[in-house]
Design a protein around this motif. Structure first.
Motif, PDB file in Angstrom:
ATOM      1  N   THR A 151      -3.013  43.545  15.583  1.00 13.16           N
ATOM      2  CA  THR A 151      -2.719  42.165  15.329  1.00 13.16           C
ATOM      3  C   THR A 151      -3.643  41.094  15.596  1.00 13.16           C
ATOM      4  O   THR A 151      -3.977  40.168  14.749  1.00 13.16           O
ATOM      5  CB  THR A 151      -1.472  41.728  16.369  1.00 13.16           C
ATOM      6  N   THR A 156      -6.860  41.680  15.477  1.00 16.52           N
ATOM      7  CA  THR A 156      -7.957  41.892  14.700  1.00 16.52           C
ATOM      8  C   THR A 156      -7.820  41.646  13.293  1.00 16.52           C
ATOM      9  O   THR A 156      -8.567  41.999  12.200  1.00 16.52           O
ATOM     10  CB  THR A 156      -8.982  43.134  14.868  1.00 16.52           C
ATOM     11  N   GLN A 157      -6.363  41.253  12.805  1.00 14.18           N
ATOM     12  CA  GLN A 157      -5.746  41.398  11.944  1.00 14.18           C
ATOM     13  C   GLN A 157      -6.109  42.353  10.569  1.00 14.18           C
ATOM     14  O   GLN A 157      -6.851  42.056   9.852  1.00 14.18           O
ATOM     15  CB  GLN A 157      -6.213  39.839  11.194  1.00 14.18           C
ATOM     16  N   ARG A 158      -5.695  43.524  11.113  1.00 13.17           N
ATOM     17  CA  ARG A 158      -5.817  44.660  10.190  1.00 13.17           C
ATOM     18  C   ARG A 158      -4.617  45.433  10.312  1.00 13.17           C
ATOM     19  O   ARG A 158      -4.146  45.479  11.456  1.00 13.17           O
ATOM     20  CB  ARG A 158      -7.202  45.645  10.892  1.00 13.17           C
ATOM     21  N   ASP A 159      -4.417  46.090   9.113  1.00 12.29           N
ATOM     22  CA  ASP A 159      -3.068  46.750   9.226  1.00 12.29           C
ATOM     23  C   ASP A 159      -3.596  48.282   8.790  1.00 12.29           C
ATOM     24  O   ASP A 159      -2.540  49.313   8.491  1.00 12.29           O
ATOM     25  CB  ASP A 159      -2.400  46.392   7.827  1.00 12.29           C
TER      26      ASP A 159
END
Length: 383
Positions: free
Chosen positions: A200, A202-205
């Motif tokens: 969340t 580091t805004q990575r999925d």
């Protein structure tokens, strides 16, 4: 051959020269000990970090760096179901999808340092069997767990960065709720954080890698076959031991640079010692010529000069080893891959001994030969 008490008397006649020789040998050997200890510490750290039973699935083309890798989140489930030979415990397959991220971590004293965060789930304990929780528990959302050496890696005091302390990351505060160790591995310098929290912030999925543990190291072929068959996932399967071996090669130039620096200092010390000994033996040329006149052979006198040099070298080696034990033994050096533990091993001791003796013999030979080869009449008349 001259008696040993003559050698002692010769040495004591010029204590400043003896001290200079001893200090030179001690300095060179101590520097070499530091360089060798650093290299051995790095090798130990990387070799211990890789298990031959573990396989790392990374994104194709990112085999040399997990941090750069991107792996689809669904790959974790597909790997657990599709790879044969995965070890299970209580019916749980040893598969761990992880996110590795090097980021700026805020410390309790207000400073900030680069630290490696590993986003994990509890399944991480299934693949990293060497990890043991020493204090506290596994972190929930808003909490982190620190490796035993993480405080050193972050340049902080372990007494300050302990249980209950707060860390800042991406503007969020995290409480330290656990301390773990994983003897001799890079994980001891890491910060373990719930995977969803790290994704969340580091805004990575996606994941950095998926690590699995095999029942038999020979089953790696099944993992490799899976990676080659599932082209849609764009994966590469790498043995964990091979990954850290490659990482060790990557840092090879740094290791060579430390050894080269120590070697250059040693060469400088040898040349400095040569200048000093040429001057010292020039003042003893009459004395050595007189000894030849009364019957002592040149070989015997040469051996006497070697013994004088070995005496100072032995003391220098002893001083260097004591300095090494005092300054290096147990010292922890923060490095980008983890915290390197320095120490004096048996091989360190042997290298120090050989280098010290070599310096003593090589350093004294040219000036001694020049002094002893002078014709006796010329030598006896020299002032």
């Amino acid at each position: 051959m001259l008696p040993f008490h003559y050698i002692i008397r010769s040495v004591m006649r010029a204590p400043a020269r003896f001290f200079q020789q001893t200090f030179g040998v001690a300095l060179v050997v101590a520097l070499l000990l530091g360089a060798v200890s650093f290299n051995e510490g790095m090798d130990r750290l990387l070799v211990s970090s890789g298990s031959k039973h573990n396989v790392i699935f990374v994104g194709a083309g990112s085999e040399e760096s997990v941090e750069r890798s991107e792996v689809s989140t669904r790959a974790e489930t597909l790997i657990a179901a599709g790879v044969r030979g995965i070890e299970t415990r209580l019916g749980v397959p040893a598969v761990s999808g992880e996110v590795h991220y090097m980021g700026l971590v805020g410390l309790p004293d207000g400073s900030a340092e680069q630290g490696l965060l590993r986003g994990v789930t509890v399944e991480a304990f299934e693949v990293h069997r060497e990890v043991r929780i020493l204090k506290g528990r596994f972190p929930r959302s808003g909490e982190v767990m620190l490796g035993r050496l993480a405080a050193y890696q972050l340049g902080s005091d372990p007494a300050i960065l302990g249980m209950g302390s707060k860390l800042e990351f991406e503007g969020q505060s995290f409480e330290v709720v656990g301390i773990f160790d994983a003897p001799g591995t890079v994980m001891e310098s890491e910060i373990w954080i719930p995977r969803t929290d790290l994704q969340t912030l580091t805004q990575r999925d996606n994941l950095s890698c998926v690590i699995l543990r095999l029942e038999d190291a020979g089953a790696f072929r099944y993992a490799d076959l899976f990676a080659k068959q599932r082209l849609d996932l764009e994966l590469s399967a790498v043995r964990e031991s091979d990954y850290y071996r490659q990482l060790s090669k990557f840092y090879g130039p740094i290791r060579w640079m430390t050894l080269l620096t120590a070697a250059m200092i040693a060469v400088g010390a040898v040349f400095g010692g040569l200048n000093m000994l040429y001057a010292a033996y020039a003042s003893r040329i009459q004395e050595l010529a007189a000894l030849q006149t009364i019957g002592y052979s040149r070989i015997g006198l040469f051996w006497t000069l070697i013994q004088e040099s070995l005496l100072s070298a032995a003391l220098g080696i002893l001083i260097a080893l004591l300095l090494g034990l005092w300054l290096l033994e147990g010292t922890m050096v923060p490095f980008s891959i983890g915290t390197i533990l320095l120490g004096i091993s048996a091989s360190n001791f042997l290298i120090a001994l050989l280098v010290g003796l070599l310096l003593a013999v090589v350093g004294v030979t040219p000036p001694a030969l020049k002094c002893l080869r002078t014709d006796l009449p010329v030598a006896l008349r020299s002032a």
